[in-house]
Design a protein around this motif. Sequence first.
Motif, PDB file in Angstrom:
ATOM      1  N   ILE A  61       0.873  -1.181   0.000  1.00 39.20           N
ATOM      2  CA  ILE A  61       0.000   0.000   0.000  1.00 39.20           C
ATOM      3  C   ILE A  61       0.906   1.226   0.000  1.00 39.20           C
ATOM      4  N   VAL A  62       0.644   2.153  -0.892  1.00 36.81           N
ATOM      5  CA  VAL A  62       1.405   3.402  -0.923  1.00 36.81           C
ATOM      6  C   VAL A  62       0.460   4.520  -0.525  1.00 36.81           C
ATOM      7  N   SER A  63       0.899   5.328   0.457  1.00 34.79           N
ATOM      8  CA  SER A  63       0.019   6.420   0.884  1.00 34.79           C
ATOM      9  C   SER A  63       0.834   7.690   1.079  1.00 34.79           C
ATOM     10  N   THR A  64       0.146   8.814   1.051  1.00 31.14           N
ATOM     11  CA  THR A  64       0.833  10.090   1.275  1.00 31.14           C
ATOM     12  C   THR A  64       0.119  10.843   2.387  1.00 31.14           C
ATOM     13  N   VAL A  65       0.893  11.645   3.079  1.00 27.29           N
ATOM     14  CA  VAL A  65       0.295  12.467   4.138  1.00 27.29           C
ATOM     15  C   VAL A  65       1.070  13.773   4.205  1.00 27.29           C
ATOM     16  N   ASN A  66       0.374  14.829   4.607  1.00 29.33           N
ATOM     17  CA  ASN A  66       0.992  16.144   4.694  1.00 29.33           C
ATOM     18  C   ASN A  66       1.195  16.486   6.170  1.00 29.33           C
ATOM     19  N   LEU A  67       2.484  16.671   6.564  1.00 30.01           N
ATOM     20  CA  LEU A  67       2.742  17.002   7.966  1.00 30.01           C
ATOM     21  C   LEU A  67       2.551  18.489   8.233  1.00 30.01           C
ATOM     22  N   ILE A 116      10.709   1.890   9.669  1.00 25.67           N
ATOM     23  CA  ILE A 116      10.382   1.361  10.993  1.00 25.67           C
ATOM     24  C   ILE A 116      10.109  -0.122  10.858  1.00 25.67           C
ATOM     25  N   ARG A 117      10.240  -0.820  12.028  1.00 24.15           N
ATOM     26  CA  ARG A 117      10.117  -2.285  11.950  1.00 24.15           C
ATOM     27  C   ARG A 117       8.677  -2.748  12.043  1.00 24.15           C
ATOM     28  N   GLU A 118       7.842  -2.004  12.771  1.00 28.05           N
ATOM     29  CA  GLU A 118       6.500  -2.505  13.011  1.00 28.05           C
ATOM     30  C   GLU A 118       5.472  -1.415  12.777  1.00 28.05           C
ATOM     31  N   PRO A 119       4.650  -1.378  11.771  1.00 26.45           N
ATOM     32  CA  PRO A 119       4.622  -2.318  10.642  1.00 26.45           C
ATOM     33  C   PRO A 119       5.817  -2.070   9.710  1.00 26.45           C
ATOM     34  N   LYS A 120       6.278  -3.058   9.055  1.00 31.74           N
ATOM     35  CA  LYS A 120       7.512  -2.946   8.260  1.00 31.74           C
ATOM     36  C   LYS A 120       7.240  -2.054   7.053  1.00 31.74           C
ATOM     37  N   MET A 131       4.981  13.559   2.930  1.00 36.16           N
ATOM     38  CA  MET A 131       5.578  12.272   3.242  1.00 36.16           C
ATOM     39  C   MET A 131       4.907  11.171   2.420  1.00 36.16           C
ATOM     40  N   VAL A 132       5.711  10.222   1.926  1.00 39.66           N
ATOM     41  CA  VAL A 132       5.165   9.092   1.188  1.00 39.66           C
ATOM     42  C   VAL A 132       5.497   7.824   1.951  1.00 39.66           C
ATOM     43  N   CYS A 133       4.501   7.031   2.281  1.00 43.09           N
ATOM     44  CA  CYS A 133       4.717   5.818   3.078  1.00 43.09           C
ATOM     45  C   CYS A 133       4.435   4.584   2.229  1.00 43.09           C
ATOM     46  N   THR A 134       5.419   3.683   2.145  1.00 43.09           N
ATOM     47  CA  THR A 134       5.237   2.490   1.309  1.00 43.09           C
ATOM     48  C   THR A 134       5.555   1.233   2.094  1.00 43.09           C
ATOM     49  N   GLY A 135       5.065   0.117   1.625  1.00 45.67           N
ATOM     50  CA  GLY A 135       5.456  -1.171   2.171  1.00 45.67           C
ATOM     51  C   GLY A 135       4.444  -1.805   3.096  1.00 45.67           C
ATOM     52  N   ALA A 136       3.386  -1.091   3.432  1.00 46.20           N
ATOM     53  CA  ALA A 136       2.420  -1.683   4.351  1.00 46.20           C
ATOM     54  C   ALA A 136       1.582  -2.733   3.642  1.00 46.20           C
ATOM     55  N   LYS A 137       1.047  -3.682   4.425  1.00 43.52           N
ATOM     56  CA  LYS A 137       0.268  -4.754   3.812  1.00 43.52           C
ATOM     57  C   LYS A 137      -1.225  -4.511   3.890  1.00 43.52           C
ATOM     58  N   THR A 138      -1.675  -3.669   4.784  1.00 46.14           N
ATOM     59  CA  THR A 138      -3.104  -3.349   4.828  1.00 46.14           C
ATOM     60  C   THR A 138      -3.259  -1.838   4.934  1.00 46.14           C
ATOM     61  N   GLU A 139      -4.446  -1.375   4.583  1.00 51.22           N
ATOM     62  CA  GLU A 139      -4.679   0.071   4.610  1.00 51.22           C
ATOM     63  C   GLU A 139      -4.565   0.625   6.027  1.00 51.22           C
ATOM     64  N   TYR A 140      -5.073  -0.153   6.958  1.00 48.45           N
ATOM     65  CA  TYR A 140      -5.023   0.297   8.351  1.00 48.45           C
ATOM     66  C   TYR A 140      -3.579   0.426   8.820  1.00 48.45           C
ATOM     67  N   SER A 141      -2.755  -0.567   8.507  1.00 48.74           N
ATOM     68  CA  SER A 141      -1.372  -0.505   8.977  1.00 48.74           C
ATOM     69  C   SER A 141      -0.621   0.606   8.279  1.00 48.74           C
ATOM     70  N   SER A 142      -1.020   0.938   7.051  1.00 49.92           N
ATOM     71  CA  SER A 142      -0.375   2.068   6.383  1.00 49.92           C
ATOM     72  C   SER A 142      -0.654   3.353   7.153  1.00 49.92           C
ATOM     73  N   LYS A 143      -1.889   3.500   7.601  1.00 47.51           N
ATOM     74  CA  LYS A 143      -2.234   4.704   8.358  1.00 47.51           C
ATOM     75  C   LYS A 143      -1.491   4.725   9.685  1.00 47.51           C
ATOM     76  N   MET A 144      -1.426   3.564  10.333  1.00 45.90           N
ATOM     77  CA  MET A 144      -0.729   3.503  11.611  1.00 45.90           C
ATOM     78  C   MET A 144       0.748   3.845  11.444  1.00 45.90           C
ATOM     79  N   ALA A 145       1.345   3.285  10.383  1.00 49.16           N
ATOM     80  CA  ALA A 145       2.765   3.552  10.144  1.00 49.16           C
ATOM     81  C   ALA A 145       2.984   5.037   9.898  1.00 49.16           C
ATOM     82  N   ALA A 146       2.103   5.639   9.094  1.00 49.25           N
ATOM     83  CA  ALA A 146       2.248   7.065   8.810  1.00 49.25           C
ATOM     84  C   ALA A 146       2.143   7.866  10.103  1.00 49.25           C
ATOM     85  N   ARG A 147       1.235   7.439  10.983  1.00 51.93           N
ATOM     86  CA  ARG A 147       1.100   8.144  12.264  1.00 51.93           C
ATOM     87  C   ARG A 147       2.361   8.002  13.089  1.00 51.93           C
ATOM     88  N   LYS A 148       2.975   6.812  13.032  1.00 55.04           N
ATOM     89  CA  LYS A 148       4.209   6.597  13.801  1.00 55.04           C
ATOM     90  C   LYS A 148       5.308   7.510  13.301  1.00 55.04           C
TER      91      LYS A 148
END
Lengths: 210, 312
Positions: free
Chosen positions: A28-34, A64-68, A79-96
């Motif tokens: 899952i590839v997602s973007t967020v604006n800080l 980060i290791r979790e979610p990878k 910011m562009v976040c890649t590598g997550a396996k589910t949409e929820y974990s992509s959001k969580m990773a971006a929040r981290k």
Amino acid sequence: MADQELEGSEPVDLTKHASGIVPTLQNIVSTVNLDCKLDLKAIALQARNAEYNPKRFAAVIMRIREPKTTTLIFASGKMVCTGAKTEYSSKMAARKYARIIQKLGFPAKFKDFKIQNIVGSCDVKFPIRLEGLAYHHSAFSSYEPEIFPGLIYRMKVPKIVLLIFVSGKIVITGAKGHGFDPCETSSLVFYPLGVAKLAENFVLEQRLSQ
Amino acid sequence: MSDVFCSDCKRHTEVVFDHSAGDTVCSECGLVLESHSIDETSEWRTFANESGDNDPVRVGGPTNPLLADGGLTTVIAKPNGSSGDFLSSSLGRWQNRGSNPDRGLIVAFKTIATMADRLGLVATIKDRANEIFKRVEDQKSSRGRNQDALLAACLYIACRQEDKPRTVKEICSVANGATKKEIGRAKEYIVKQLGLETGQSVEMGTIHAGDFMRRFCSNLGMTNQTVKAAQESVKKSEEFDIRRSPISIAAAVIYIITQLSDDKKPLRDVSVATGVAEGTIRNSYKDLYPHLPKIIPTWYAKEEDLKNLQSP
């Protein structure tokens, strides 16, 4: 065949996946604006697992290791976040990642989180005659065995690209919204379109092997 | 002999066209209806030996509808006896430096012609490639793309559309500097552009191994019988589920057929003639081996001959 168990221990819910096939999400590839300007040098020096090579690319690459996951953080605050396996974990990773940036002293917010791309794969478990598919759906298909062994099927509704291979494996990409799980819908649309043409081949295969 | 209205006879009469004088004459009253008609056929005199300044050829090349003004030009010639005064000799130079709207097109057509020549392609394919290139150029978005790859892709598409496909490797061999990947990308781009322009996607069927058999076989110098056997085998092999590129299958079939004949071609020769790597031919051979009895025609090779074939 329609109600076979294909994935996991639970039988496939046919009201949701009428074709009986569940695509597995791979990326899952997602973007967020800080929403704040960042000092990439400071981030690279202070944060762990961050690499910054301004001559090569103008962004900090953080993992980060979790979610990878891996993220590219730009000086503008996007910011562009890649590598997550589910949409929820992509959001969580971006929040981290946003939290890490906050801890480093920047007034980071979490604006406009949007999923840009979802990549999934699935298997129809029978060999597919790509040429027949290319002939019948020539408006959407592009099959060049010399250039790429798979058929590139650009579906219009939903707007998705499928890479279909002779083995029966399919890669689904380009899905954006997750309102109605286009990944699964596309395999649903594709399956009845394709199955009549393609199932013949499967039957042929079975008869030959007997 | 045609029917034209004669102004003297006031009715349609038989009319004779006199080629020597270029006159259209009414056969009833002898009135000349049209004189000095312009002959649009090609120059019938040839001047192989004549060279130098006075080239007596009266016409230029055929009109090219793809160029802006049909390729018509007026050129200021260099004066005889090397530069009389400054003005007349430089005028020619200055005229050439002026912007020619078709220059890029002419250069491109010339490149396509060279490539087509190297591959031995007929004029229809060359003209089609020119047409495709012009259509793509009309949509200005093709700036900054590798022109060699674009021209090579035009030629590739033209060959495909005329049902005489050439492998990308063959096109690569005559395109200077374009790699297989670049040509592939350029081809996708052109197909998309043409689709946008016409609104209807371009008609291009998938390639089949059979399309290339004839050419590969004659490159290797195979006899008619072996060629026929190879073509039949390839047709039969399409029914089986062999997951290989059609070119690799063609190469493997040719290798098998030549191994079964008296004139055994080594793997290297087949590899060079088809452009397929030796390792790929070996792997395709492994894939084909279980189906061989059904693929090879029985009039060409019996079962025992097949058994003599080395197992992969």
